[in-house]
Design a protein around this motif. Structure first.
Motif, PDB file in Angstrom:
ATOM      1  N   ARG A 200     -54.556 -26.986 -66.623  1.00 44.78           N
ATOM      2  CA  ARG A 200     -55.585 -27.266 -65.622  1.00 44.78           C
ATOM      3  C   ARG A 200     -55.312 -26.379 -64.420  1.00 44.78           C
ATOM      4  N   SER A 201     -56.247 -25.504 -64.134  1.00 41.42           N
ATOM      5  CA  SER A 201     -56.099 -24.607 -62.992  1.00 41.42           C
ATOM      6  C   SER A 201     -57.480 -24.380 -62.399  1.00 41.42           C
ATOM      7  N   SER A 202     -57.947 -25.379 -61.665  1.00 45.99           N
ATOM      8  CA  SER A 202     -59.326 -25.368 -61.178  1.00 45.99           C
ATOM      9  C   SER A 202     -59.536 -24.312 -60.094  1.00 45.99           C
ATOM     10  N   VAL A 203     -60.664 -23.626 -60.221  1.00 47.93           N
ATOM     11  CA  VAL A 203     -61.030 -22.580 -59.275  1.00 47.93           C
ATOM     12  C   VAL A 203     -62.492 -22.780 -58.889  1.00 47.93           C
ATOM     13  N   SER A 204     -62.789 -22.582 -57.615  1.00 47.98           N
ATOM     14  CA  SER A 204     -64.182 -22.593 -57.153  1.00 47.98           C
ATOM     15  C   SER A 204     -64.661 -21.144 -57.093  1.00 47.98           C
ATOM     16  N   PRO A 205     -65.444 -20.693 -58.080  1.00 50.39           N
ATOM     17  CA  PRO A 205     -65.821 -19.266 -58.138  1.00 50.39           C
ATOM     18  C   PRO A 205     -66.513 -18.762 -56.888  1.00 50.39           C
ATOM     19  N   ALA A 231     -68.345 -13.510 -59.261  1.00 49.43           N
ATOM     20  CA  ALA A 231     -67.873 -14.892 -59.159  1.00 49.43           C
ATOM     21  C   ALA A 231     -68.817 -15.767 -58.350  1.00 49.43           C
ATOM     22  N   ASN A 232     -69.404 -15.214 -57.278  1.00 48.39           N
ATOM     23  CA  ASN A 232     -70.222 -16.063 -56.408  1.00 48.39           C
ATOM     24  C   ASN A 232     -71.570 -16.432 -57.013  1.00 48.39           C
ATOM     25  N   GLU A 233     -71.870 -15.908 -58.233  1.00 47.92           N
ATOM     26  CA  GLU A 233     -73.079 -16.331 -58.931  1.00 47.92           C
ATOM     27  C   GLU A 233     -72.803 -17.505 -59.873  1.00 47.92           C
ATOM     28  N   ILE A 234     -71.537 -17.896 -59.973  1.00 52.63           N
ATOM     29  CA  ILE A 234     -71.139 -19.046 -60.807  1.00 52.63           C
ATOM     30  C   ILE A 234     -70.960 -20.237 -59.879  1.00 52.63           C
ATOM     31  N   LYS A 235     -71.803 -21.224 -60.015  1.00 50.05           N
ATOM     32  CA  LYS A 235     -71.897 -22.259 -58.983  1.00 50.05           C
ATOM     33  C   LYS A 235     -70.901 -23.403 -59.131  1.00 50.05           C
ATOM     34  N   SER A 236     -70.469 -23.703 -60.357  1.00 52.71           N
ATOM     35  CA  SER A 236     -69.607 -24.871 -60.545  1.00 52.71           C
ATOM     36  C   SER A 236     -68.159 -24.467 -60.749  1.00 52.71           C
ATOM     37  N   ALA A 272     -62.856 -20.230 -67.382  1.00 57.93           N
ATOM     38  CA  ALA A 272     -63.414 -20.971 -68.516  1.00 57.93           C
ATOM     39  C   ALA A 272     -64.235 -22.146 -68.022  1.00 57.93           C
ATOM     40  N   SER A 273     -65.352 -22.386 -68.690  1.00 52.02           N
ATOM     41  CA  SER A 273     -66.158 -23.575 -68.414  1.00 52.02           C
ATOM     42  C   SER A 273     -65.303 -24.827 -68.575  1.00 52.02           C
ATOM     43  N   THR A 274     -65.573 -25.822 -67.756  1.00 51.02           N
ATOM     44  CA  THR A 274     -64.843 -27.081 -67.882  1.00 51.02           C
ATOM     45  C   THR A 274     -65.279 -27.873 -69.113  1.00 51.02           C
ATOM     46  N   GLU A 275     -66.276 -27.354 -69.858  1.00 50.30           N
ATOM     47  CA  GLU A 275     -66.607 -27.951 -71.150  1.00 50.30           C
ATOM     48  C   GLU A 275     -65.561 -27.583 -72.200  1.00 50.30           C
TER      49      GLU A 275
END
Length: 386
Positions: A200-205, A231-236, A272-275
């Motif tokens: 788990r290595s969460s990032v806010s793009p 990156a700034n076009e990836i919202k989640s 990677a998507s959180t899915e």
């Protein structure tokens, strides 16, 4: 070069069969919209319908038949059948059977042009719950058809690229099958969580600004390749892939999405998507972990554990994935373990090559159809590739 309508180029236009699909293995294969989107390369991935009653003969799909989606988000999507076996097709598809004086592959590639997409967009009825277009409306689409010899030459050069993509898909399937067989030589079973851990290595793009990242999303998996995006076009929020890993989808385990990322050496940040859950291992190479999950039929184990309100939004918990049982690759011989890594790398190489081939095809298609290059020019462009 003469103008012709799609209907004028066809000897038969027919709506598909209204019936429920099943996975019993009994009856003819049943092609649906979901099967043709992204390309259909293996009829084993398609469900069956009924028990092969005689009325189904009206809905048989022959080699060279073109199927087009007439409703839904994929309205206008097309597929040319070249796999034999005489499957039947579902009701939300329309079958176009081309006249002998036209080349089926050429007509198929006409339905891959921007003119076709614009036509569908302009004529699909968007006032209903979902876009739809009738067979008669599709039949009115007009295109320019050169003489049959030139049609065939155009279809052959574009088809050679698609044939190579199909061959790569077959080779990839064989690589997976061999990996499953090698992994199966380990007779000792182990809980997946004992040989892998979730990273788990969460990032806010959006906080990464204009940095280009490699995005491993569900749509990009289905498309065959991670995408380079600002990156700034990836919202989640996403999980960063920092080491070699295997991505396992939590969504809809009946659709197995297993993505080996077999190298950590990259100047581009990987998200990677959180899915997906990101699985790493300190004891296994990525190819060994990938093969163990395949052999253990992890997605089959997970299907009874899904939660969700609909078939399209069923998910499993990460812990359920980690609790799955797989053969232990640590029990294999060293040469077997090296083979698994090689097979994993081969699969990724085939995917990359196919993505490049598809890009070449998509660049050549409008140039050929608009007459901006000749077939000879296109043949030179693909020389040494197919």
């Amino acid at each position: 070069m003469k103008a012709v309508s799609l209907g004028g180029a066809c000897e038969s236009i027919k709506y598909g069969l209204t019936a429920s699909a099943d996975w019993s293995g009994v009856g003819p294969k049943f092609i649906r919209i979901t099967d043709i989107v992204g390309g259909l390369y293996d009829l084993n991935l398609v469900p069956n319908v009924g028990g092969g009653e005689d009325p189904y003969s009206k809905y048989v799909v022959l080699n060279g038949d073109i199927l087009v989606a007439r409703t839904g988000a994929s309205v206008g999507a097309s597929y040319i059948h070249m796999l034999g076996s005489d499957p039947v097709f579902a009701s939300y598809l329309v079958r176009f059977r081309v006249r002998p004086e036209f080349d089926a592959r050429y007509v198929y590639y006409v339905t891959k042009t921007s003119a076709w997409r614009d036509f569908i967009s302009s004529n699909a009825n968007a006032k209903s719950a979902q876009p739809n277009i009738s067979a008669s409306a599709m039949s009115e689409f007009e295109f320019h058809a050169p003489v049959l010899e030139q049609q065939r030459a155009t279809g052959e050069v574009l088809g050679a690229l698609d044939d190579k993509i199909a061959a790569n898909r077959d080779a990839s399937i064989r690589a997976e099958a061999l990996a499953v067989a090698v992994a199966g030589k380990s007779t000792q079973l182990v809980r997946l969580g004992e040989v892998a851990r979730q990273r788990r290595s969460s990032v806010s793009p959006i906080k990464l600004g204009m940095e280009t990242v490699l995005h491993f999303s569900l749509p990009s998996f289905d498309d065959g390749r991670a995408t380079l995006e600002p990156a700034n076009e990836i919202k989640s929020a996403k999980n960063e892939i920092k080491n070699a890993a295997v991505l396992v989808s939590k969504l809809n385990p009946r659709i197995p999405r297993l993505w080996p990322v077999d190298t950590a050496a990259s100047d581009v940040r990987r998200l990677a998507s959180t899915e997906f859950i990101v699985l790493e291992s300190s004891e296994l190479e990525v190819g060994e972990l990938w093969a163990a999950i395949l052999r253990g039929n992890v997605f089959g184990q997970l299907q009874s554990l899904v939660g969700g309100t609909s078939n399209s939004h069923q998910r499993v918990l990460p812990q359920d994935i980690l609790d799955s049982v797989v053969p232990d690759p640590r029990q294999l011989k060293q040469e077997e373990r090296r083979l698994l890594l090689s097979l994993c790398r081969l699969k990724n190489q085939l995917v990359e090559e196919s993505y490049s081939l598809a890009g070449t095809r998509d660049e050549l298609l409008p140039l050929l159809m608009n007459g901006r290059i000749t077939v000879k020019d296109a043949e030179r462009a693909v020389e040494g590739v197919v």
